[in-house]
Scaffold this motif. Structure first.
Motif, PDB file in Angstrom:
ATOM      1  N   GLN A   1       0.832  -1.206   0.000  1.00 61.85           N
ATOM      2  CA  GLN A   1       0.000   0.000   0.000  1.00 61.85           C
ATOM      3  C   GLN A   1       0.868   1.259   0.000  1.00 61.85           C
ATOM      4  O   GLN A   1       0.557   2.235  -0.675  1.00 61.85           O
ATOM      5  N   GLU A   2       1.945   1.225   0.763  1.00 61.83           N
ATOM      6  CA  GLU A   2       2.840   2.378   0.809  1.00 61.83           C
ATOM      7  C   GLU A   2       3.453   2.645  -0.566  1.00 61.83           C
ATOM      8  O   GLU A   2       3.493   3.788  -1.020  1.00 61.83           O
ATOM      9  N   LEU A   3       3.913   1.598  -1.233  1.00 58.90           N
ATOM     10  CA  LEU A   3       4.465   1.785  -2.580  1.00 58.90           C
ATOM     11  C   LEU A   3       3.397   2.289  -3.540  1.00 58.90           C
ATOM     12  O   LEU A   3       3.672   3.131  -4.400  1.00 58.90           O
ATOM     13  N   ASN A   4       2.173   1.799  -3.401  1.00 61.44           N
ATOM     14  CA  ASN A   4       1.081   2.294  -4.244  1.00 61.44           C
ATOM     15  C   ASN A   4       0.863   3.784  -4.015  1.00 61.44           C
ATOM     16  O   ASN A   4       0.703   4.549  -4.969  1.00 61.44           O
ATOM     17  N   CYS A   5       0.859   4.194  -2.750  1.00 58.29           N
ATOM     18  CA  CYS A   5       0.658   5.604  -2.426  1.00 58.29           C
ATOM     19  C   CYS A   5       1.796   6.462  -2.985  1.00 58.29           C
ATOM     20  O   CYS A   5       1.562   7.524  -3.560  1.00 58.29           O
ATOM     21  N   LEU A   6       3.014   5.994  -2.852  1.00 61.77           N
ATOM     22  CA  LEU A   6       4.154   6.735  -3.393  1.00 61.77           C
ATOM     23  C   LEU A   6       4.119   6.778  -4.917  1.00 61.77           C
ATOM     24  O   LEU A   6       4.506   7.780  -5.528  1.00 61.77           O
ATOM     25  N   ALA A   7       3.625   5.702  -5.541  1.00 60.87           N
ATOM     26  CA  ALA A   7       3.479   5.686  -7.002  1.00 60.87           C
ATOM     27  C   ALA A   7       2.454   6.724  -7.449  1.00 60.87           C
ATOM     28  O   ALA A   7       2.639   7.385  -8.479  1.00 60.87           O
ATOM     29  N   VAL A   8       1.384   6.875  -6.686  1.00 63.38           N
ATOM     30  CA  VAL A   8       0.396   7.915  -6.993  1.00 63.38           C
ATOM     31  C   VAL A   8       1.046   9.288  -6.837  1.00 63.38           C
ATOM     32  O   VAL A   8       0.876  10.163  -7.692  1.00 63.38           O
ATOM     33  N   ALA A   9       1.817   9.473  -5.775  1.00 60.54           N
ATOM     34  CA  ALA A   9       2.466  10.766  -5.544  1.00 60.54           C
ATOM     35  C   ALA A   9       3.402  11.130  -6.689  1.00 60.54           C
ATOM     36  O   ALA A   9       3.357  12.254  -7.201  1.00 60.54           O
ATOM     37  N   ILE A  10       4.225  10.203  -7.093  1.00 54.81           N
ATOM     38  CA  ILE A  10       5.194  10.509  -8.148  1.00 54.81           C
ATOM     39  C   ILE A  10       4.495  10.726  -9.496  1.00 54.81           C
ATOM     40  O   ILE A  10       4.943  11.508 -10.325  1.00 54.81           O
ATOM     41  N   GLY A  11       3.345  10.092  -9.684  1.00 51.86           N
ATOM     42  CA  GLY A  11       2.661  10.193 -10.973  1.00 51.86           C
ATOM     43  C   GLY A  11       1.412  11.051 -10.979  1.00 51.86           C
ATOM     44  O   GLY A  11       0.678  11.052 -11.965  1.00 51.86           O
ATOM     45  N   HIS A  12       1.173  11.801  -9.916  1.00 47.88           N
ATOM     46  CA  HIS A  12      -0.107  12.507  -9.811  1.00 47.88           C
ATOM     47  C   HIS A  12      -0.337  13.550 -10.906  1.00 47.88           C
ATOM     48  O   HIS A  12      -1.478  13.868 -11.213  1.00 47.88           O
ATOM     49  N   ASP A  13       0.707  14.075 -11.520  1.00 44.16           N
ATOM     50  CA  ASP A  13       0.572  15.076 -12.582  1.00 44.16           C
ATOM     51  C   ASP A  13       0.873  14.514 -13.976  1.00 44.16           C
ATOM     52  O   ASP A  13       0.896  15.263 -14.946  1.00 44.16           O
ATOM     53  N   ILE A  14       1.093  13.225 -14.075  1.00 48.06           N
ATOM     54  CA  ILE A  14       1.590  12.637 -15.328  1.00 48.06           C
ATOM     55  C   ILE A  14       0.606  12.804 -16.492  1.00 48.06           C
ATOM     56  O   ILE A  14       1.015  13.050 -17.618  1.00 48.06           O
ATOM     57  N   ILE A  15      -0.680  12.698 -16.230  1.00 47.06           N
ATOM     58  CA  ILE A  15      -1.679  12.847 -17.303  1.00 47.06           C
ATOM     59  C   ILE A  15      -1.846  14.317 -17.680  1.00 47.06           C
ATOM     60  O   ILE A  15      -1.908  14.660 -18.860  1.00 47.06           O
ATOM     61  N   GLU A  16      -1.884  15.184 -16.677  1.00 49.02           N
ATOM     62  CA  GLU A  16      -2.107  16.610 -16.936  1.00 49.02           C
ATOM     63  C   GLU A  16      -0.898  17.310 -17.551  1.00 49.02           C
ATOM     64  O   GLU A  16      -1.059  18.217 -18.365  1.00 49.02           O
ATOM     65  N   ASP A  17       0.315  16.923 -17.146  1.00 51.11           N
ATOM     66  CA  ASP A  17       1.498  17.715 -17.486  1.00 51.11           C
ATOM     67  C   ASP A  17       2.446  17.082 -18.495  1.00 51.11           C
ATOM     68  O   ASP A  17       3.501  17.657 -18.777  1.00 51.11           O
ATOM     69  N   THR A  18       2.092  15.915 -19.013  1.00 53.89           N
ATOM     70  CA  THR A  18       2.947  15.274 -20.020  1.00 53.89           C
ATOM     71  C   THR A  18       2.060  14.710 -21.127  1.00 53.89           C
ATOM     72  O   THR A  18       0.835  14.809 -21.075  1.00 53.89           O
ATOM     73  N   ASP A  19       2.694  14.075 -22.076  1.00 49.29           N
ATOM     74  CA  ASP A  19       1.929  13.425 -23.151  1.00 49.29           C
ATOM     75  C   ASP A  19       1.568  11.977 -22.822  1.00 49.29           C
ATOM     76  O   ASP A  19       1.067  11.252 -23.669  1.00 49.29           O
ATOM     77  N   ALA A  20       1.778  11.560 -21.581  1.00 52.81           N
ATOM     78  CA  ALA A  20       1.434  10.197 -21.164  1.00 52.81           C
ATOM     79  C   ALA A  20      -0.077   9.995 -21.255  1.00 52.81           C
ATOM     80  O   ALA A  20      -0.858  10.897 -20.964  1.00 52.81           O
ATOM     81  N   THR A  21      -0.458   8.804 -21.645  1.00 49.55           N
ATOM     82  CA  THR A  21      -1.877   8.452 -21.761  1.00 49.55           C
ATOM     83  C   THR A  21      -2.243   7.440 -20.681  1.00 49.55           C
ATOM     84  O   THR A  21      -1.364   6.849 -20.033  1.00 49.55           O
ATOM     85  N   ILE A  22      -3.520   7.223 -20.528  1.00 51.93           N
ATOM     86  CA  ILE A  22      -3.997   6.200 -19.596  1.00 51.93           C
ATOM     87  C   ILE A  22      -3.408   4.849 -19.979  1.00 51.93           C
ATOM     88  O   ILE A  22      -2.959   4.082 -19.116  1.00 51.93           O
ATOM     89  N   GLU A  23      -3.386   4.575 -21.254  1.00 49.72           N
ATOM     90  CA  GLU A  23      -2.828   3.302 -21.719  1.00 49.72           C
ATOM     91  C   GLU A  23      -1.353   3.164 -21.356  1.00 49.72           C
ATOM     92  O   GLU A  23      -0.896   2.078 -21.007  1.00 49.72           O
ATOM     93  N   ASP A  24      -0.617   4.260 -21.416  1.00 52.20           N
ATOM     94  CA  ASP A  24       0.797   4.239 -21.036  1.00 52.20           C
ATOM     95  C   ASP A  24       0.962   3.878 -19.565  1.00 52.20           C
ATOM     96  O   ASP A  24       1.770   3.015 -19.217  1.00 52.20           O
ATOM     97  N   ILE A  25       0.201   4.536 -18.710  1.00 48.53           N
ATOM     98  CA  ILE A  25       0.411   4.308 -17.283  1.00 48.53           C
ATOM     99  C   ILE A  25      -0.105   2.945 -16.839  1.00 48.53           C
ATOM    100  O   ILE A  25       0.412   2.376 -15.884  1.00 48.53           O
ATOM    101  N   GLU A  26      -1.091   2.423 -17.552  1.00 45.63           N
ATOM    102  CA  GLU A  26      -1.603   1.085 -17.218  1.00 45.63           C
ATOM    103  C   GLU A  26      -0.542   0.008 -17.410  1.00 45.63           C
ATOM    104  O   GLU A  26      -0.638  -1.064 -16.809  1.00 45.63           O
ATOM    105  N   LYS A  27       0.454   0.272 -18.230  1.00 47.56           N
ATOM    106  CA  LYS A  27       1.541  -0.693 -18.445  1.00 47.56           C
ATOM    107  C   LYS A  27       2.430  -0.834 -17.210  1.00 47.56           C
ATOM    108  O   LYS A  27       3.122  -1.829 -17.055  1.00 47.56           O
ATOM    109  N   TYR A  28       2.421   0.182 -16.353  1.00 45.83           N
ATOM    110  CA  TYR A  28       3.313   0.224 -15.201  1.00 45.83           C
ATOM    111  C   TYR A  28       2.623  -0.030 -13.867  1.00 45.83           C
ATOM    112  O   TYR A  28       3.293  -0.403 -12.904  1.00 45.83           O
ATOM    113  N   LEU A  29       1.337   0.220 -13.792  1.00 44.06           N
ATOM    114  CA  LEU A  29       0.680   0.356 -12.496  1.00 44.06           C
ATOM    115  C   LEU A  29      -0.504  -0.580 -12.310  1.00 44.06           C
ATOM    116  O   LEU A  29      -1.227  -0.861 -13.268  1.00 44.06           O
ATOM    117  N   PRO A  30      -0.745  -0.989 -11.060  1.00 43.75           N
ATOM    118  CA  PRO A  30      -1.965  -1.733 -10.773  1.00 43.75           C
ATOM    119  C   PRO A  30      -3.189  -0.821 -10.915  1.00 43.75           C
ATOM    120  O   PRO A  30      -3.083   0.413 -10.824  1.00 43.75           O
TER     121      PRO A  30
END
Length: 146
Positions: free
Chosen positions: A45-74
C-alpha cells in the motif's frame, strides 16, 4: 506493487516530467514519508501511495496516456491518478469535492500533500493561486463540508 515495479514507474515519470514538475513530485514523497496514514500502510500500500504521488501530474502535465500508465501500475493506482487528473472544463471546487467524495485514500492523501506543497512554495505562490487554494483546504482536510 513491488519495489521493482515502483522503480520502473519512478524512472518513467522522471523521463516524462520536466525538472520542476519532477522536483514537486519528489517533495510530495518527502511529505508522505511522515504522514501517519502512510506509515500505517503495509509495504504494498505504501508503494502504491508513493506511485500515486510521483505520478499525480503525469496525465495533466505530459503526453502520457492512460494506456501508457496502465503498463506500469496496478488498477487501484491508475484509478487514484485518474481521480487526481482534473478535466479542463471542471471547476476547482468540483474537482476537489470529487476527490473527497470518491473515497480513494491514495488520491486524498496525495492531494493533501500536493496542496501543502503548493501553499509552501512561496516563490511560486501567486495571489491568484493562494485565493484559489485557501478556501478549499478546510474542505480537503475534512474541517468543512462542501
Amino acid at each position: 506493487m513491488t519495489f521493482e515495479e515502483y522503480s520502473k514507474w519512478w524512472e518513467y515519470c522522471r523521463d516524462k516530467y520536466d525538472e520542476k514538475t519532477f522536483q514537486h513530485a519528489l517533495r510530495l514523497i518527502d511529505y508522505l514519508a511522515y504522514d501517519l496514514r502512510v506509515l500505517l500502510m503495509n509495504s504494498e500500500q505504501e508503494l502504491n501511495c508513493l506511485a500515486v504521488a510521483i505520478g499525480h501530474d503525469i496525465i495533466e502535465d505530459t503526453d502520457a496516456t492512460i494506456e501508457d500508465i496502465e503498463k506500469y501500475l496496478p488498477e487501484e493506482v491508475v484509478d487514484a491518478i485518474l481521480d487526481l487528473s482534473k478535466d479542463d472544463d471542471m471547476s476547482y471546487p468540483k474537482y476537489i469535492k470529487d476527490i473527497v467524495d470518491n473515497g480513494n485514500t491514495y488520491a486524498l492523501v496525495v492531494k493533501q500533500a500536493d496542496m501543502y506543497d503548493h501553499m509552501s512554495q512561496t516563490a511560486t505562490l501567486t495571489p491568484r493561486l493562494k485565493a484559489k487554494y485557501e478556501p478549499i483546504i478546510p474542505k480537503l482536510i475534512g474541517l468543512e463540508d462542501f
